[in-house]
Structures are given as structure tokens and as C-alpha cells.
Design a protein around this motif. Structure first.
Motif, short mmCIF file in Angstrom:
data_model
loop_
_atom_site.label_atom_id
_atom_site.label_comp_id
_atom_site.label_asym_id
_atom_site.label_seq_id
_atom_site.Cartn_x
_atom_site.Cartn_y
_atom_site.Cartn_z
N THR A 58 -3.92 7.56 6.21
CA THR A 58 -2.42 8.00 6.15
C THR A 58 -1.66 8.25 7.31
O THR A 58 -1.11 8.09 8.65
CB THR A 58 -1.91 9.28 5.37
N ALA A 59 -2.43 9.75 7.92
CA ALA A 59 -2.60 10.29 9.13
C ALA A 59 -3.13 9.67 10.17
O ALA A 59 -2.67 9.54 11.63
CB ALA A 59 -2.80 11.78 8.85
N GLU A 60 -3.97 8.94 9.99
CA GLU A 60 -4.85 8.45 11.56
C GLU A 60 -4.13 6.75 11.67
O GLU A 60 -4.75 6.27 12.28
CB GLU A 60 -7.19 8.16 10.57
N LYS A 61 -3.61 6.91 10.90
CA LYS A 61 -3.54 5.07 11.20
C LYS A 61 -1.63 4.78 11.08
O LYS A 61 -0.85 5.83 11.10
CB LYS A 61 -3.34 3.47 9.27
N SER A 62 -1.10 3.45 11.97
CA SER A 62 0.02 3.61 11.96
C SER A 62 1.12 3.48 10.03
O SER A 62 -0.42 2.71 10.03
CB SER A 62 0.30 3.10 13.45
N ILE A 63 1.71 3.51 10.34
CA ILE A 63 2.14 3.19 9.36
C ILE A 63 2.75 2.10 8.92
O ILE A 63 3.06 1.57 7.58
CB ILE A 63 3.61 4.54 9.11
N THR A 64 3.37 1.08 10.09
CA THR A 64 2.85 -0.20 10.26
C THR A 64 1.97 -0.77 9.58
O THR A 64 2.32 -2.21 9.58
CB THR A 64 3.86 -0.86 11.21
N SER A 65 0.97 -0.42 9.85
CA SER A 65 -0.32 -1.25 9.94
C SER A 65 -1.23 -1.46 8.49
O SER A 65 -0.59 -0.77 7.25
CB SER A 65 -1.83 0.08 9.79
N LYS A 66 -1.17 -2.67 7.92
CA LYS A 66 -1.93 -3.72 6.68
C LYS A 66 -2.97 -2.53 6.21
O LYS A 66 -2.90 -2.19 4.79
CB LYS A 66 -2.18 -4.61 6.83
N ARG A 67 -3.46 -1.37 7.03
CA ARG A 67 -4.82 -0.38 6.02
C ARG A 67 -4.37 0.50 6.02
O ARG A 67 -4.49 1.38 5.62
CB ARG A 67 -6.09 -0.34 7.33
N SER A 68 -2.47 0.55 6.11
CA SER A 68 -2.24 2.56 6.12
C SER A 68 -1.48 2.77 4.25
O SER A 68 -1.02 1.62 4.02
CB SER A 68 -1.11 2.35 6.83
N LEU A 69 -1.92 3.59 4.04
CA LEU A 69 -1.55 4.11 2.72
C LEU A 69 0.47 4.66 2.41
O LEU A 69 0.48 3.97 1.49
CB LEU A 69 -2.50 4.72 1.93
N VAL A 70 0.17 4.58 3.58
CA VAL A 70 1.40 5.35 3.34
C VAL A 70 2.71 4.35 3.54
O VAL A 70 3.96 3.80 2.87
CB VAL A 70 2.10 6.06 5.12
N TYR A 71 2.24 3.05 4.70
CA TYR A 71 3.10 1.21 4.03
C TYR A 71 2.85 1.09 2.66
O TYR A 71 3.72 0.52 2.12
CB TYR A 71 2.16 0.67 5.35
N HIS A 72 1.87 1.12 2.21
CA HIS A 72 1.76 0.63 0.79
C HIS A 72 2.77 1.29 -0.56
O HIS A 72 3.00 0.96 -0.88
CB HIS A 72 0.52 0.03 0.63
N ALA A 73 2.46 3.03 0.36
CA ALA A 73 4.00 3.54 -1.07
C ALA A 73 4.73 2.95 -0.61
O ALA A 73 5.55 2.98 -1.80
CB ALA A 73 2.58 4.98 -0.47
N TRP A 74 5.27 2.57 0.53
CA TRP A 74 6.40 2.81 1.20
C TRP A 74 7.16 1.47 -0.01
O TRP A 74 7.90 1.11 -0.60
CB TRP A 74 6.48 2.28 2.36
N ILE A 75 5.84 0.79 -0.05
CA ILE A 75 6.65 -0.84 -0.68
C ILE A 75 7.35 -0.73 -1.80
O ILE A 75 8.01 -1.25 -2.41
CB ILE A 75 5.32 -2.05 -0.45
N THR A 76 5.91 0.27 -2.36
CA THR A 76 5.89 0.47 -4.04
C THR A 76 7.25 1.21 -4.59
O THR A 76 7.59 1.23 -5.36
CB THR A 76 4.39 0.97 -4.11
N LEU A 77 7.06 2.01 -3.28
CA LEU A 77 8.09 3.07 -3.52
C LEU A 77 9.46 2.18 -3.88
O LEU A 77 10.63 2.80 -4.62
CB LEU A 77 8.47 4.17 -2.56
N SER A 78 9.66 1.20 -2.20
CA SER A 78 10.87 1.34 -2.91
C SER A 78 11.02 -0.04 -4.59
O SER A 78 12.46 0.70 -4.10
CB SER A 78 11.36 0.20 -0.86
N ALA A 79 10.59 -0.61 -4.53
CA ALA A 79 10.38 -1.05 -5.61
C ALA A 79 10.88 0.52 -6.65
O ALA A 79 12.45 -0.17 -7.45
CB ALA A 79 9.41 -2.44 -6.36
N THR A 80 10.21 1.33 -7.00
CA THR A 80 10.32 1.62 -8.17
C THR A 80 11.77 1.94 -8.13
O THR A 80 12.34 2.59 -8.87
CB THR A 80 9.36 2.88 -7.88
#
Ligand SMILES: Nc1ncnc2c1ncn2[C@@H]1O[C@H](COP(=O)(O)OP(=O)(O)OP(=O)(O)O)[C@@H](O)[C@H]1O
Ligand SMILES: [Mg+2]
Lengths: 259, 290
Positions: free
Chosen positions: B74-96
Motif C-alpha cells: 500500500t504505502a510503498e507502491k504507487s496506487i496505479t501499480s498492479k501490485r498495489s493493494l490500494v489499486y485492487h481495493a479500489w477496483i473492488t470498492l467501486s463495484a461494491t
């Protein structure tokens, strides 16, 4: 043309309940003239509330006839012929006092300016000026009941139906409200049907007292109560007052012994 | 208030972490023994124990391993990176969120219909209840495949599953809420000769608001579950569900647990936000604090 506003003939109501039918009203014959103040008094379960609810078209009779303002109760309700004060204040907790009083006015589609005027007027009438913005739970029980009376009055009906409006209040507050209600009635000449358990209250307020007895609920006695229009509280010590109160008490006793 | 609550909550959290550590040690110990045996060495408990906390693919990763993984993704990855959990969480959050909004609206519409029509009550209610007895894992793939086949991909199929799960608590809660005004309050409206619409907006709706927020708390958590489940069957490339799936393909237990914890934090936050909005609205309506 007669001045009779409420008239019942052999009115009958049986509730169909799960176990056994309850005969709540039996053979009720009652005429109420315009401008009269009629009290219904009687032991618990004798059908006072039920009779009031039939007049208000909240309950359907199973026999006999009833007319309100020369119409069926339903037509009278649709014409908003009466204001109803319930035993509980029934204020909506999410509305302030002024919004609660505005509720029937909103339903009737009355203009904002007129609403404001009536709110002000009727709050003053029940001594609640200054409490406009309060929510019901911020008021005492007596104040809440006064607000609910103001709400019924705001509709400006010719007829008031009141079901033990002061039942839960202490003696002093009750005296005060009785006095105010008498003044209001005297000034506005409204027709009032009033349910109570209190003999002094009934005698003090009424022009006519209907004594009811239970099982089945019926009229035991109808007592005229001609103490004049304007009644100071002291009238309750007068000989005439006590005589009428005595007759009501005798009626209640006899009604009890009846079954 | 907050101080009073903090202590019990922190105690429970500490307890859970302690149990978690104990569990990690217990479950991962065997691997250390096997490892030692393979190279023909004896290993003592005190030697093996620290190692159970630092395995690469533990049966149960230790809390700090998960914490480090979450921090790194999370903190150490750019949020646009495919390895960022923030990015993945955002994808799931938008569908949610999409599914939650649809589910809430659908639930309210159904409840309004059911409250006002006996026919709808009799005909709809059994179906609504039946819909929730079908395991979501069984129909999720079908929904995804059917929608994909007619060209609907991405957010909407996942949101559909969220809607499927979230409309139910709202419908049930609102049927209860809209039907909950006291008889005396309904009678009052009747004496005013109020129309059905007026009874609805001036009495039923305000009475139902607390019920709405209670059921929305359940609905938003169910929506998140729906979105994650929706990411599983297609082998989605992004989203918390995809992380779970990828993690299990490659035996990356630390990654799986990180995704799980993030999902749990997300669910908790969403429920808390709905609760706060509900409390705020309650205050605004002037209701006494419960
Ligand atoms: N909705 C109802 N269904 C069945 N029975 C009812 C219903 N409403 C009232 N009753 C019964 O009808 C009878 C008369 O009730 P009612 O409420 O009119 O009495 P009341 O004179 O107002 O009594 P109280 O002084 O206690 O208010 C009672 O026996 C009561 O149980
Ligand atoms: Mg009663």
C-alpha cells in the motif's frame, strides 16, 4: 333544520376477536346538538373510546345508524369535520412542535403564511409560545398533550373529539387545562365530545354527561349539566355542582352493579 | 465515550493477535521439523519457533508478516501499480459501491410495493426469500458468464452480484420499517384525511429511516462480499478477489491474508461510515440519542 350534529340510533359494535366476540357497544342512542360539550364517562372497557372512534370513522359499527353533520362518519372525516385528540399526545418525534402542529395543515394544503399564523395562534392558546423549535421529547407530558390539542385546534374544526386528553396529568395541570378548555369552548362554541374517568372534570366541563356501563357497553344515564357557559373553578364547590356529581357517581355505581 | 470503548476493543484486538501468533507457531512448526529431517538434522523447539514466524509460504502467516506485506503493497507502491493493494481495493470498492446503491434502491422499491399491495406482498416475498437461499457461489459464475456473453464486462457484472446480495437486507428491513408506525400515528393521519402518498412521506418514511440505516450496514458488507465473489470465477486480473485467487494459485499465503485483512478493514470502514451517516441524520431529524 335541526341543530343535531351527531346522532346515533341503535348503534351496535361487536369486535370479532380470535377467541370470542366482544360486544363493545350495544343499542347506543345519542343526539348531540351543535355547541354542546358532551362527556362520556364510565368504567374501563365500557366502550367510550370505541364510541368516539365510531364517530371519527376510525371504527365501523356492526349495526344501527349514525350520522355526523348529517353525513356518514366517513363523509364527515373526508370533509375534515372534526379534530381528534388521542389519549397519548401522538406527536411525531422527528418534527419540532411547530412542525407537528403544521402536519394537518400541510396535509390540507394550507399556505405557509396561513400555517404560520395558525401555529402562533394555537400555541398561544395552549400556553406554549416559545416552544416552537423544541422537539416533543424536550417537553413534559402535559406540554406534549397541550401541543396535541393545539394541533387539533389548528385545523379549525367545528367539532372536537377528545379521548381522555388529561388522563395522565397531575391535578394542578389538569385544573388549569380544564379551565382553559372551558374558556375555549365558551369562546368558540365548538361541539366537543370528551371522554374522561374523572367525575369533577366531566361535571365542570359538560353540558351533558353520558354515563356508560360495561359488558356490553351501553348508555346507563344521560345527565344534563346546566352550570352556564363560563365556569370559574370555584363552581366545583357549589351545591348544584355537587348534586350533579352525586348523580353521576350513583349512575356509575349502579352501572357497575348491573352485571 | 470513545475512551470507554477503546479499552475493551483494544483488549480484544490484543487477544486475537496473541491467538493468531500461537496459531501461526503451531501450524507452521511441522514444516520446520520436516525441513530439518530432510537434511538429517535435529532441531529444538527454541530453534524452530522463531523460524515459524518468517517462512516464505507459511500455512498461517504471522501477523507482522501480513502487516509488512500490507505496508509494502500500500504505502510503498504507487496506487496505479498492479501490485498495489490500494489499486485492487479500489477496483473492488467501486463495484461494491455501485452494487450497494442499486441494491439499496431496489430493496426500497420492493419494500414500498410490498407495503402498499397485498398482492405484491403475497407474490414477491417468497421469491425474495428464495433468492437468498441459493448459494451465491453457485450463481455468481452464471451471472458473470451470461453478462459477459452479451458483452457486459468489467464493473457491472460484479456490481450485479453485489446488488443480488445487498437488496435483500434492505428490502426486509424496509418492509419492517415502513410498516412500523404506531396504530395511533396511522389513525392520526386518517383523521386528517391524508392521502397514501402523504402518509408515506410524512409518516412511514421518517419512521423507517433508522431501519434503513441498520439494513444498509448489513447490505454494504454483503455488497463487498458480492464484489469479491464476483472477481473469483472469471479469474479477474484486478480486485481483492483477484489477489486472493492469484495468491492461492501460487501458494502465496501472505498475499492471501493481506488481501483478506484489507477486505476486512474495508468492510469495517464501510459499515462504520454508513453508521455515522445514520447517526448524523438521526441527530439532524432531532431524534433523541438512542
Ligand atoms: N380493536 C379491538 N379489537 C377487539 N376488541 C376491542 C378493540 N378495541 C376495543 N376492544 C374491546 O372493546 C371494549 C371497549 O373498549 P374501549 O377501548 O372502547 O373501552 P374504554 O371505555 O375506552 O375503556 P378505557 O376507559 O379503559 O379507555 C373492551 O372490552 C375492549 O377490550
Ligand atoms: Mg379508552
Amino acid at each position: 333544520m335541526s341543530n343535531t350534529v351527531i346522532s346515533t340510533k341503535n348503534l351496535d359494535l361487536t369486535f370479532q376477536t380470535a377467541d370470542s366476540p366482544v360486544h363493545a357497544l350495544s343499542d347506543i342512542n345519542l343526539d348531540i346538538e351543535k355547541g354542546e360539550f358532551v362527556s362520556l364517562i364510565g368504567p374501563s372497557g365500557c366502550g367510550k373510546t370505541t364510541l368516539l372512534r365510531v364517530i371519527a370513522d376510525l371504527e365501523q359499527p356492526t349495526g344501527g345508524e349514525i350520522s355526523v353533520n348529517g353525513m356518514t362518519p366517513e363523509q364527515a372525516r373526508l370533509a375534515r369535520a372534526y379534530g381528534y385528540v388521542f389519549q397519548a399526545a401522538a406527536l411525531y418525534p422527528w418534527r419540532t412542535i411547530e412542525q407537528n402542529i403544521a402536519l394537518p395543515l400541510e396535509v390540507m394544503g394550507i399556505s405557509k403564511a396561513e400555517q404560520k399564523k395558525r401555529i402562533e395562534q394555537n400555541l398561544a392558546l395552549v400556553d406554549l409560545t416559545g416552544f416552537e423549535k423544541k422537539h416533543p421529547w424536550q417537553l413534559s407530558g402535559g406540554m406534549q398533550q397541550r401541543a396535541s390539542i393545539a394541533r387539533a385546534l389548528a385545523v379549525e374544526p367545528d367539532m372536537l373529539l377528545m379521548d381522555e386528553p388529561f388522563g395522565a396529568l397531575d391535578e394542578i395541570v389538569r385544573d388549569h387545562l380544564n379551565e382553559q378548555l372551558n374558556k375555549l369552548w365558551h369562546r368558540t362554541q365548538k361541539t366537543v365530545v370528551f371522554v374522561t374517568h374523572s367525575i369533577p372534570e366531566a361535571v365542570y366541563l359538560s353540558t351533558k354527561i353520558v354515563v356508560m356501563s360495561p359488558r356490553p357497553g351501553k348508555i346507563y344515564d344521560i345527565i344534563d349539566c346546566d352550570l352556564g357557559d363560563e365556569r370559574p373553578l370555584e363552581i366545583r364547590e357549589s351545591a348544584k355542582f355537587l348534586k350533579i356529581a352525586h348523580r353521576v357517581r350513583e349512575g356509575l355505581k349502579a352501572g357497575h352493579a348491573y352485571d | 465515550m470513545i475512551k470507554d470503548r477503546a479499552l475493551p476493543v483494544l483488549t480484544v484486538v490484543a487477544l486475537i493477535i496473541a491467538i493468531w501468533y500461537a496459531g501461526a507457531a503451531l501450524l507452521n512448526l511441522q514444516f520446520e521439523y520436516d525441513q530439518a529431517e530432510r537434511i538429517g538434522k535435529q532441531v529444538s523447539l527454541s530453534e524452530a519457533l522463531p523460524k515459524t514466524m518468517a517462512q516464505e509460504r507459511p500455512v498461517l502467516p504471522a501477523p507482522h508478516q501480513v502487516a509488512v506485506e500490507i505496508w509494502q503493497t500500500t504505502a510503498e507502491k504507487s496506487i496505479t501499480s498492479k501490485r498495489s493493494l490500494v489499486y485492487h481495493a479500489w477496483i473492488t470498492l467501486s463495484a461494491t459501491m455501485l452494487g450497494f446503491v442499486f441494491g439499496t434502491v431496489l430493496g426500497i422499491i420492493l419494500a414500498v410495493g410490498i407495503i402498499h399491495s397485498r398482492v405484491l406482498d403475497k407474490s414477491l416475498m417468497p421469491w425474495i426469500i428464495t433468492s437468498q437461499t441459493i448459494p451465491i457461489l453457485a450463481i455468481a459464475p452464471m451471472i458473470i458468464v451470461v453478462l459477459n456473453s452479451i458483452g457486459i464486462t468489467g464493473l457491472v457484472p460484479k456490481a450485479t452480484i453485489s446488488t443480488y446480495l445487498s437488496f435483500f437486507p434492505v428490502a426486509v428491513g424496509m418492509v419492517k420499517g415502513l410498516g412500523s408506525p404506531d396504530a395511533i400515528n396511522m389513525d392520526l393521519m386518517r383523521t386528517f384525511n391524508a392521502s397514501r402518498a402523504q402518509v408515506f412521506w410524512k409518516l412511514r418514511w421518517p419512521t423507517a429511516v433508522p431501519y434503513l440505516f441498520t439494513s444498509m450496514k448489513i447490505a454494504i458488507a454483503a455488497s463487498l462480499v458480492g464484489a469479491i465473489v464476483g472477481e473469483l470465477p472469471t479469474g479477474a486480473v484486478a480486485g481483492l478477489g483477484a489477489r486472493l485467487l492469484a495468491g492461492s494459485y501460487y501458494g502465496q499465503t501472505v498475499q492471501i491474508w493481506s488481501a483478506l485483512i484489507v477486505a476486512a478493514i474495508l468492510a469495517g470502514s464501510l459499515v462504520a461510515i454508513v453508521g455515522l451517516v445514520g447517526a448524523w441524520l438521526n441527530r439532524r431529524m432531532g431524534m433523541r440519542e438512542a
